[in-house]
Design a protein around this motif. Structure first.
Motif, PDB file in Angstrom:
ATOM      1  N   ALA A   1       0.836  -1.194   0.000  1.00  0.00           N
ATOM      2  CA  ALA A   1       0.000   0.000   0.000  1.00  0.00           C
ATOM      3  C   ALA A   1       0.880   1.258   0.000  1.00  0.00           C
ATOM      4  CB  ALA A   1      -0.908  -0.011   1.221  1.00  0.00           C
ATOM      5  N   LYS A   2       0.350   2.350  -0.544  1.00  0.00           N
ATOM      6  CA  LYS A   2       1.120   3.590  -0.667  1.00  0.00           C
ATOM      7  C   LYS A   2       1.503   4.172   0.694  1.00  0.00           C
ATOM      8  CE  LYS A   2      -0.636   4.926  -5.158  1.00  0.00           C
ATOM      9  NZ  LYS A   2      -1.309   5.972  -5.938  1.00  0.00           N
ATOM     10  N   VAL A   3       0.546   4.190   1.624  1.00  0.00           N
ATOM     11  CA  VAL A   3       0.829   4.756   2.950  1.00  0.00           C
ATOM     12  C   VAL A   3       1.919   3.946   3.643  1.00  0.00           C
ATOM     13  CG1 VAL A   3      -0.143   5.185   5.246  1.00  0.00           C
ATOM     14  CG2 VAL A   3      -1.458   5.796   3.204  1.00  0.00           C
ATOM     15  N   GLU A   4       1.825   2.637   3.561  1.00  0.00           N
ATOM     16  CA  GLU A   4       2.838   1.772   4.167  1.00  0.00           C
ATOM     17  C   GLU A   4       4.205   2.001   3.520  1.00  0.00           C
ATOM     18  OE1 GLU A   4       3.469  -2.946   5.258  1.00  0.00           O
ATOM     19  OE2 GLU A   4       2.020  -2.381   3.731  1.00  0.00           O
ATOM     20  N   GLY A   5       4.233   2.173   2.205  1.00  0.00           N
ATOM     21  CA  GLY A   5       5.484   2.442   1.500  1.00  0.00           C
ATOM     22  C   GLY A   5       6.105   3.767   1.915  1.00  0.00           C
ATOM     23  N   LEU A   6       5.260   4.798   2.064  1.00  0.00           N
ATOM     24  CA  LEU A   6       5.770   6.084   2.539  1.00  0.00           C
ATOM     25  C   LEU A   6       6.383   5.938   3.928  1.00  0.00           C
ATOM     26  CD1 LEU A   6       2.943   8.557   1.472  1.00  0.00           C
ATOM     27  CD2 LEU A   6       5.256   8.416   0.530  1.00  0.00           C
ATOM     28  N   TRP A   7       5.658   5.240   4.811  1.00  0.00           N
ATOM     29  CA  TRP A   7       6.150   5.073   6.184  1.00  0.00           C
ATOM     30  C   TRP A   7       7.500   4.359   6.197  1.00  0.00           C
ATOM     31  CZ3 TRP A   7       5.567   7.213  10.624  1.00  0.00           C
ATOM     32  CH2 TRP A   7       6.082   6.585  11.761  1.00  0.00           C
ATOM     33  N   LYS A   8       7.625   3.305   5.415  1.00  0.00           N
ATOM     34  CA  LYS A   8       8.891   2.560   5.359  1.00  0.00           C
ATOM     35  C   LYS A   8      10.029   3.421   4.824  1.00  0.00           C
ATOM     36  CE  LYS A   8       7.181  -2.135   5.227  1.00  0.00           C
ATOM     37  NZ  LYS A   8       7.152  -3.416   4.522  1.00  0.00           N
ATOM     38  N   ALA A   9       9.683   4.411   3.986  1.00  0.00           N
ATOM     39  CA  ALA A   9      10.691   5.325   3.444  1.00  0.00           C
ATOM     40  C   ALA A   9      10.956   6.505   4.379  1.00  0.00           C
ATOM     41  CB  ALA A   9      10.234   5.847   2.076  1.00  0.00           C
ATOM     42  N   GLY A  10      10.256   6.547   5.531  1.00  0.00           N
ATOM     43  CA  GLY A  10      10.448   7.642   6.478  1.00  0.00           C
ATOM     44  C   GLY A  10       9.746   8.920   6.062  1.00  0.00           C
ATOM     45  N   GLU A  11       8.608   8.785   5.393  1.00  0.00           N
ATOM     46  CA  GLU A  11       7.892   9.939   4.874  1.00  0.00           C
ATOM     47  C   GLU A  11       6.419   9.900   5.275  1.00  0.00           C
ATOM     48  OE1 GLU A  11      10.350  10.695   0.783  1.00  0.00           O
ATOM     49  OE2 GLU A  11       8.756   9.199   0.735  1.00  0.00           O
ATOM     50  N   ILE A  12       5.793  11.102   5.254  1.00  0.00           N
ATOM     51  CA  ILE A  12       4.366  11.230   5.522  1.00  0.00           C
ATOM     52  C   ILE A  12       3.772  12.227   4.533  1.00  0.00           C
ATOM     53  CG2 ILE A  12       4.406  10.625   7.983  1.00  0.00           C
ATOM     54  CD1 ILE A  12       4.441  13.674   8.588  1.00  0.00           C
ATOM     55  N   PRO A  13       2.454  12.115   4.270  1.00  0.00           N
ATOM     56  CA  PRO A  13       1.797  13.128   3.448  1.00  0.00           C
ATOM     57  C   PRO A  13       1.614  14.413   4.247  1.00  0.00           C
ATOM     58  CG  PRO A  13       0.266  11.354   4.034  1.00  0.00           C
ATOM     59  CD  PRO A  13       1.581  11.026   4.632  1.00  0.00           C
TER      60      PRO A  13
ATOM     61  N   TYR B   1      -4.066   8.111   8.532  1.00  0.00           N
ATOM     62  CA  TYR B   1      -3.791   7.250   7.386  1.00  0.00           C
ATOM     63  C   TYR B   1      -3.527   5.830   7.868  1.00  0.00           C
ATOM     64  CZ  TYR B   1      -3.044  11.680   4.962  1.00  0.00           C
ATOM     65  OH  TYR B   1      -3.206  12.931   4.438  1.00  0.00           O
ATOM     66  N   ARG B   2      -4.277   4.874   7.353  1.00  0.00           N
ATOM     67  CA  ARG B   2      -4.099   3.472   7.727  1.00  0.00           C
ATOM     68  C   ARG B   2      -3.202   2.773   6.714  1.00  0.00           C
ATOM     69  NH1 ARG B   2      -6.671   2.014  11.861  1.00  0.00           N
ATOM     70  NH2 ARG B   2      -8.418   3.167  12.681  1.00  0.00           N
ATOM     71  N   SER B   3      -2.596   1.699   7.164  1.00  0.00           N
ATOM     72  CA  SER B   3      -1.652   0.968   6.307  1.00  0.00           C
ATOM     73  C   SER B   3      -2.329   0.330   5.095  1.00  0.00           C
ATOM     74  CB  SER B   3      -0.917  -0.098   7.119  1.00  0.00           C
ATOM     75  OG  SER B   3      -1.848  -1.030   7.632  1.00  0.00           O
ATOM     76  N   ASP B   4      -3.676   0.234   5.092  1.00  0.00           N
ATOM     77  CA  ASP B   4      -4.392  -0.331   3.943  1.00  0.00           C
ATOM     78  C   ASP B   4      -4.885   0.757   2.983  1.00  0.00           C
ATOM     79  OD1 ASP B   4      -6.491   0.811   5.332  1.00  0.00           O
ATOM     80  OD2 ASP B   4      -7.651  -1.043   5.532  1.00  0.00           O
ATOM     81  N   ASP B   5      -4.349   1.970   3.116  1.00  0.00           N
ATOM     82  CA  ASP B   5      -4.683   3.117   2.273  1.00  0.00           C
ATOM     83  C   ASP B   5      -6.115   3.621   2.455  1.00  0.00           C
ATOM     84  OD1 ASP B   5      -2.121   3.310   1.347  1.00  0.00           O
ATOM     85  OD2 ASP B   5      -2.537   2.469  -0.638  1.00  0.00           O
ATOM     86  N   THR B   6      -6.685   3.406   3.633  1.00  0.00           N
ATOM     87  CA  THR B   6      -7.929   4.065   3.998  1.00  0.00           C
ATOM     88  C   THR B   6      -7.576   5.168   4.982  1.00  0.00           C
ATOM     89  OG1 THR B   6      -8.367   2.525   5.826  1.00  0.00           O
ATOM     90  CG2 THR B   6      -9.326   1.987   3.661  1.00  0.00           C
ATOM     91  N   GLY B   7      -8.477   6.122   5.170  1.00  0.00           N
ATOM     92  CA  GLY B   7      -8.153   7.214   6.073  1.00  0.00           C
ATOM     93  C   GLY B   7      -9.373   7.886   6.656  1.00  0.00           C
ATOM     94  N   LEU B   8      -9.142   8.604   7.732  1.00  0.00           N
ATOM     95  CA  LEU B   8     -10.174   9.400   8.394  1.00  0.00           C
ATOM     96  C   LEU B   8      -9.668  10.833   8.504  1.00  0.00           C
ATOM     97  CD1 LEU B   8     -11.053   6.931  11.299  1.00  0.00           C
ATOM     98  CD2 LEU B   8     -12.446   7.416   9.273  1.00  0.00           C
TER      99      LEU B   8
END
Length: 146
Positions: free
Chosen positions: A2-14, A20-27
């Motif tokens: 998932a994109k959010v998980e990939g960003l987190w692993k790269a040390g990044e956030i939107p 942001y959830r690891s399955d690319d859903t959000g509130l």
């Protein structure tokens, strides 16, 4: 992955308020400050969870930034970790709940909260402190934060 998980692993956030959830859903998150220049510095940080939002659209419309992590502490129940820190020009704060294997469960990005530097637990109630001494108190048991 998932994109959010990939960003987190790269040390990044939107760079857009949201949970942001690891399955690319959000509130949606509504955090009105106080940040570094807010007149109510050293006060509780208002925090409200809103409706679901389109994470893919948010990632297309907003920049991404590297994060600086200030803490990563185990949860009192042993089920994982809480991580906190910030990014941007010093106004952005983040909190992330990690699983026991340190994989991302969710990351909350708050554009006007300032970086979070510590956490204190009373059971599964967490008090997060930002770099200006503002407090954000969250119950980590409701489904949105579990």
């Amino acid at each position: 992955m998932a994109k959010v998980e990939g960003l987190w692993k790269a040390g990044e956030i939107p760079l857009c308020d949201g949970l942001y959830r690891s399955d690319d859903t959000g509130l949606e998150l509504h955090v009105d400050g106080p940040g570094a220049y807010h007149p109510d510095a050293a006060q509780p940080i208002p925090f409200r969870i809103g409706e679901p939002f389109d994470v893919a659209q948010a990632l297309e419309r907003h920049n991404i930034d590297e994060v600086t992590t200030y803490f990563e502490d185990p949860l009192p129940d042993g089920a994982g970790w809480m991580s906190g820190g910030g990014g941007g020009m010093g106004n952005i704060g983040y909190l992330a709940r990690l699983n026991a294997d340190s994989s991302l469960r969710w990351v909350a990005v708050m554009f006007h909260s300032n970086p979070f530097v510590s956490v204190h637990y009373e059971g599964m109630r967490a008090t997060f402190t930002n770099d200006w001494g503002n407090l954000l108190i969250l119950d980590l048991m409701p489904p949105a934060l579990g």
